[in-house]
Every structure is written in structure tokens, then in C-alpha cells.
Enzyme design. Sequence first.
Site, PDB file in Angstrom:
ATOM      1  CG  HIS A  99       2.780  15.979   6.363  1.00  0.00           C
ATOM      2  ND1 HIS A  99       2.620  16.456   5.086  1.00  0.00           N
ATOM      3  CD2 HIS A  99       2.131  16.837   7.171  1.00  0.00           C
ATOM      4  CE1 HIS A  99       1.917  17.572   5.125  1.00  0.00           C
ATOM      5  NE2 HIS A  99       1.599  17.823   6.376  1.00  0.00           N
ATOM      6  CE  LYS A 152      -6.499  -1.084   6.689  1.00  0.00           C
ATOM      7  NZ  LYS A 152      -6.820  -0.020   7.498  1.00  0.00           N
ATOM      8  NE  ARG A 166     -14.668  -1.039   3.204  1.00  0.00           N
ATOM      9  CZ  ARG A 166     -14.103  -1.100   4.399  1.00  0.00           C
ATOM     10  NH1 ARG A 166     -13.032  -1.828   4.575  1.00  0.00           N
ATOM     11  NH2 ARG A 166     -14.588  -0.438   5.422  1.00  0.00           N
TER      12      ARG A 166
END
Length: 172
Positions: A99, A152, A166
Site C-alpha cells: 500500500h 515496476k 533499472r
Amino acid sequence: MKRISKVAIRVVTYLRKRMKSKFNRHVSLGDLLTDRWETAKFLGFGEGTTCYNNVLVLGDVRVGKNTWIGPNVILDGSGGPLVIGDYCSISAGVQIYTHDSVEWSTSLGEKPVVKEPTTIGNGVYIGPNSVVQKGVSIGDSAVVGAMSFVNKDVEGNSKVFGCPARVKASKS
């Protein structure tokens, strides 16, 4: 009262010396008094998993077998399921969330806390002091470098690092 204090000091001193001689380490008082395997078992984590006593575990957290969860980790499943697979290494100081309260805070409470499940695959290594944001999935056998911010999804068998994390470029 003084007698209890002296006994407690002797017990803690004994436990510290035993930990230092047996494992060549110093740990927090909680970890002197508890067993990492028993802590993981108490939390319902998989067989062979270890979890330091000072790990903050909130909400729905599920951990597979033979996973190591280091000291000072936050496993926050309060926003939905946080699932960690088998044979993972969750290094010291890692924070994994399901969250965030950004919109809630910036809207002065008008918008809700955003909740999304987070999944860590099997055989994943997450380096020290990394943060994994809500809703992220990290695939099997991935490596997250130290002090990375993962916001991500991470494909399996890949290596990521940095802020934001990355994919590591391969050398030609």
C-alpha cells in the site's frame, strides 16, 4: 528489584557471549531470546525459513520455504497479500509494501490509501536497504541490487539496481 536486575543482566551477558562464541555475531535483545526458525514458524512461514525477531510483519504476509529474512526488514501486507517465494534472500533493512498513502496524504484524506498485492518469486535476492513498492511483481531468480527502489515489475532472471531500479545493461 535489584536482584532481578542482576539476574537479568547475567542472563543477557551469558546469551551475548554464547552468540558471539558460537556464531561470531551480536544481535538485538529480542534475537538473543528467540530463535529465527521458531519466529518464522510462529508467523506461519514455510519450512526452513528464518526470520529475525526485529522484523516488522504487518497484515497478510506469506513466505515460502527456505527463505532468509534478515534483520530490520519491513514486510507490510496491510494493503493486500504480500507473497514471497521459496529460497529467497531478503537482506537487512529491506522494505516491501502492499500500500501507499501518497494520495490520501496529499488530498488531505479525501482519497483512499492505495492498496495492491505484491509478489516476490522463487530464488529472488533483494539487496540491503532496498524498497519494493506496492503492486510490484518480481520474477523467479531475479536480483535486486543494494539500496534500490523497485517501483515496476521485474522479469525473472534479470538484475536490477538503482533509484528507480533499472535492468543492468550487459557488457558486450
